[in-house]
Design a protein around this motif. Sequence first.
Motif, mmCIF file in Angstrom:
data_model
loop_
_atom_site.group_PDB
_atom_site.id
_atom_site.type_symbol
_atom_site.label_atom_id
_atom_site.label_comp_id
_atom_site.label_asym_id
_atom_site.label_seq_id
_atom_site.Cartn_x
_atom_site.Cartn_y
_atom_site.Cartn_z
ATOM 1 N N ALA A 25 0.832 -1.202 0.000
ATOM 2 C CA ALA A 25 0.000 0.000 0.000
ATOM 3 C C ALA A 25 0.870 1.256 0.000
ATOM 4 O O ALA A 25 0.596 2.226 -0.724
ATOM 5 N N GLY A 26 1.924 1.237 0.796
ATOM 6 C CA GLY A 26 2.838 2.374 0.816
ATOM 7 C C GLY A 26 3.531 2.585 -0.520
ATOM 8 O O GLY A 26 3.687 3.723 -0.984
ATOM 9 N N GLN A 27 3.949 1.496 -1.137
ATOM 10 C CA GLN A 27 4.591 1.606 -2.457
ATOM 11 C C GLN A 27 3.657 2.237 -3.488
ATOM 12 O O GLN A 27 4.113 2.927 -4.410
ATOM 13 N N LEU A 28 2.359 1.980 -3.325
ATOM 14 C CA LEU A 28 1.368 2.500 -4.268
ATOM 15 C C LEU A 28 0.921 3.918 -3.929
ATOM 16 O O LEU A 28 -0.016 4.445 -4.534
ATOM 17 N N GLY A 29 1.578 4.522 -2.947
ATOM 18 C CA GLY A 29 1.294 5.919 -2.626
ATOM 19 C C GLY A 29 0.115 6.132 -1.696
ATOM 20 O O GLY A 29 -0.349 7.268 -1.547
ATOM 21 N N LEU A 30 -0.374 5.079 -1.049
ATOM 22 C CA LEU A 30 -1.506 5.209 -0.134
ATOM 23 C C LEU A 30 -1.005 5.562 1.266
ATOM 24 O O LEU A 30 -0.033 4.978 1.743
ATOM 25 N N ASP A 31 -1.643 6.512 1.919
ATOM 26 C CA ASP A 31 -1.306 6.854 3.291
ATOM 27 C C ASP A 31 -1.679 5.664 4.171
ATOM 28 O O ASP A 31 -2.855 5.342 4.341
ATOM 29 N N THR A 32 -0.674 5.017 4.738
ATOM 30 C CA THR A 32 -0.888 3.720 5.388
ATOM 31 C C THR A 32 -0.362 3.724 6.814
ATOM 32 O O THR A 32 0.741 4.221 7.083
ATOM 33 N N THR A 33 -1.139 3.146 7.708
ATOM 34 C CA THR A 33 -0.765 2.995 9.106
ATOM 35 C C THR A 33 -0.865 1.517 9.491
ATOM 36 O O THR A 33 -1.856 0.862 9.181
ATOM 37 N N LEU A 34 0.168 1.014 10.129
ATOM 38 C CA LEU A 34 0.191 -0.377 10.600
ATOM 39 C C LEU A 34 0.236 -0.388 12.115
ATOM 40 O O LEU A 34 1.057 0.303 12.729
ATOM 41 N N VAL A 35 -0.649 -1.178 12.731
ATOM 42 C CA VAL A 35 -0.658 -1.336 14.181
ATOM 43 C C VAL A 35 -0.259 -2.757 14.534
ATOM 44 O O VAL A 35 -0.828 -3.719 14.006
ATOM 45 N N GLU A 36 0.710 -2.892 15.423
ATOM 46 C CA GLU A 36 1.173 -4.206 15.869
ATOM 47 C C GLU A 36 1.480 -4.125 17.356
ATOM 48 O O GLU A 36 2.231 -3.252 17.793
ATOM 49 N N GLU A 37 0.890 -5.040 18.138
ATOM 50 C CA GLU A 37 1.093 -4.995 19.584
ATOM 51 C C GLU A 37 2.369 -5.688 20.036
ATOM 52 O O GLU A 37 2.853 -5.460 21.147
ATOM 53 N N ASP A 38 2.931 -6.543 19.184
ATOM 54 C CA ASP A 38 4.171 -7.245 19.516
ATOM 55 C C ASP A 38 5.254 -6.713 18.580
ATOM 56 O O ASP A 38 5.115 -5.649 17.986
ATOM 57 N N ARG A 39 6.320 -7.459 18.410
ATOM 58 C CA ARG A 39 7.357 -7.073 17.448
ATOM 59 C C ARG A 39 6.866 -7.374 16.034
ATOM 60 O O ARG A 39 6.048 -8.262 15.804
ATOM 61 N N LEU A 40 7.383 -6.629 15.078
ATOM 62 C CA LEU A 40 7.010 -6.825 13.683
ATOM 63 C C LEU A 40 7.488 -8.186 13.189
ATOM 64 O O LEU A 40 8.571 -8.649 13.544
ATOM 65 N N GLY A 41 6.671 -8.820 12.367
ATOM 66 C CA GLY A 41 7.015 -10.122 11.811
ATOM 67 C C GLY A 41 5.975 -11.186 12.100
ATOM 68 O O GLY A 41 5.865 -12.165 11.375
ATOM 69 N N GLY A 42 5.222 -10.990 13.178
ATOM 70 C CA GLY A 42 4.134 -11.918 13.483
ATOM 71 C C GLY A 42 4.615 -13.275 13.954
ATOM 72 O O GLY A 42 5.807 -13.516 14.173
ATOM 73 N N THR A 43 3.668 -14.182 14.106
ATOM 74 C CA THR A 43 3.961 -15.533 14.589
ATOM 75 C C THR A 43 4.988 -16.223 13.710
ATOM 76 O O THR A 43 5.909 -16.879 14.207
ATOM 77 N N CYS A 44 4.853 -16.090 12.403
ATOM 78 C CA CYS A 44 5.742 -16.803 11.486
ATOM 79 C C CYS A 44 7.201 -16.459 11.747
ATOM 80 O O CYS A 44 8.043 -17.330 11.907
ATOM 81 N N ALA A 108 8.794 2.264 2.660
ATOM 82 C CA ALA A 108 7.519 2.441 1.964
ATOM 83 C C ALA A 108 6.677 3.572 2.569
ATOM 84 O O ALA A 108 5.537 3.774 2.181
ATOM 85 N N LYS A 109 7.268 4.276 3.553
ATOM 86 C CA LYS A 109 6.606 5.415 4.216
ATOM 87 C C LYS A 109 5.332 5.003 4.961
ATOM 88 O O LYS A 109 4.339 5.730 4.995
ATOM 89 N N VAL A 110 5.379 3.823 5.569
ATOM 90 C CA VAL A 110 4.261 3.343 6.375
ATOM 91 C C VAL A 110 4.440 3.825 7.810
ATOM 92 O O VAL A 110 5.518 3.691 8.393
ATOM 93 N N ARG A 111 3.404 4.385 8.369
ATOM 94 C CA ARG A 111 3.392 4.805 9.772
ATOM 95 C C ARG A 111 3.142 3.578 10.636
ATOM 96 O O ARG A 111 2.171 2.857 10.445
ATOM 97 N N THR A 112 4.022 3.322 11.606
ATOM 98 C CA THR A 112 3.890 2.151 12.469
ATOM 99 C C THR A 112 3.545 2.586 13.884
ATOM 100 O O THR A 112 4.210 3.447 14.450
ATOM 101 N N VAL A 113 2.496 1.988 14.427
ATOM 102 C CA VAL A 113 2.055 2.289 15.791
ATOM 103 C C VAL A 113 2.143 1.013 16.611
ATOM 104 O O VAL A 113 1.592 -0.021 16.231
ATOM 105 N N SER A 114 2.839 1.088 17.744
ATOM 106 C CA SER A 114 3.020 -0.086 18.604
ATOM 107 C C SER A 114 1.958 -0.114 19.687
ATOM 108 O O SER A 114 1.825 0.842 20.455
ATOM 109 N N GLY A 115 1.219 -1.201 19.752
ATOM 110 C CA GLY A 115 0.174 -1.347 20.761
ATOM 111 C C GLY A 115 -0.972 -2.183 20.219
ATOM 112 O O GLY A 115 -0.979 -2.567 19.049
ATOM 113 N N ARG A 116 -1.946 -2.474 21.070
ATOM 114 C CA ARG A 116 -3.106 -3.276 20.670
ATOM 115 C C ARG A 116 -4.213 -2.361 20.178
ATOM 116 O O ARG A 116 -4.635 -1.441 20.872
#
Length: 467
Positions: A25-44, A108-116
């Motif tokens: 989404a960021g690469q395509l120029g969309l204003d994007t925000t990602l919220v993650e309560e743990d570290r980035l990368g997820g379970t995998c 990709a200019k994605v805004r990252t917010v840490s928390g649930r």
Amino acid sequence: MAKTITTKVLVVGGGPGGYVAAIRAGQLGLDTTLVEEDRLGGTCLLRGCIPSKALIHAASKFHELGHAGNIGITLPQAASFDMAKAVSWKDGITGKLNSGVAGLLAKAKVRTVSGRAVFSDAKTCTVQTAEGPQTITAEHVILATGSVPVELKILPFGGDILSSTEALSLAEVPKRLAVVGAGYIGLELGIAFAKLGSQVTVVEAQERILPLYDAELTRPVERWLKKNGVTVHLKSMTTGFAGKGKSLKLQYQSADGASQDIPCDKILVTVGRRPNTQGWGLENMAVDLAGPFVKIDEQCRTSMRNVWAIGDLVGEPMLAHKASKQGEMVAEIIAGRKRSFDHVCIPAVCFTEPEIVSAGLSPEQAKAAAHQVKVGIFPFAASGRAMSMEAGTDGGFVRVVARADNHLVLGIQAVGAHVSELSGEFAHALEMGSRLEDIAGTIHAHPTLSEALPEATLAALGHALHI
């Protein structure tokens, strides 16, 4: 007072589905925000695919050192294994990959917010961050909250009762390990600990191991388990546990109805995963469910306008590569491109000993779909490369399933050492609509394991060259 962020795209969950969706989404120029309560990368990345494969690799290295005499390798004394050091090495890998994901999101200019994130309605959530509450409103919401291990009431996680997460961070190798569930997670980790010297016992309610794969594919794994002293109790139901520490016992009912105990130091519970739908306000979003999963269409749209869902949250197969492709697709649809999740196959890999790969239809599945089929099998016992890397005697093979009338390839499966690396070629052949003749006519480098694929197609055509 809560700060407010207004964004075009809000992605909830930083796993392989969520972070890929946000990056695209960021690469395509969309204003994007990602919220993650743990570290980035997820379970995998943090607790599943990557750390488990690191431990499996370390266990295989250790196991090989004790079984290399026939190729001229001997050690002056028995090798030893330092679990704490292996875990530290594993954590270093996940740390580097976590930093890499953060860097890609920033690029990709994605805004990252840490928390649930907790939703009050379909497009509004509040995130409890270290700096205080933050409200986010979005035009589009992509739900990528993933899944969590299934916990049994009779075997609650904690102490000596482990999920796969705790098993990957043990301080030492348990002398006796009881594994509940003979699916891919249980056997991948059970085999790894057996290689490290644990006395492993597996309890499975079904009639055979790895029930998602057909019996022909799982037979070499069964042979390895038997040869290496791993006890498997099939058609057996876990009933609970007793004791703790050195007196810990897993209790189960055997196939003949008798109550049995397994003395053990740790109990690993691997009875599946469930979608992560609790605790973040899904009930306030007015989206429809399909059983325990969020209901979606072929574009990952939910029943709520401009709310999308991807990955483990939306159903089987619960695989990281499926989530990533769905995330990429959704970002492109939001940006105005025409896409749908129209796949021929989603390859699945089981990192047991030996490894299993399945892409497309098995012979039984193809017949159930009313296809007349041709099946070709090439054993790794006839592969020069497999033999030269001690992989020709484990019962492994490559199998091709094709329509009998026009030779369209419907499925490709394999079992054997390192066959996970063939999964991309299998999927590519299916997605390109290959016929048996297409694969048979493609020159594969010699000596490689990949030669088994055209040989299997030749077998299906009735003129195998090397068997």
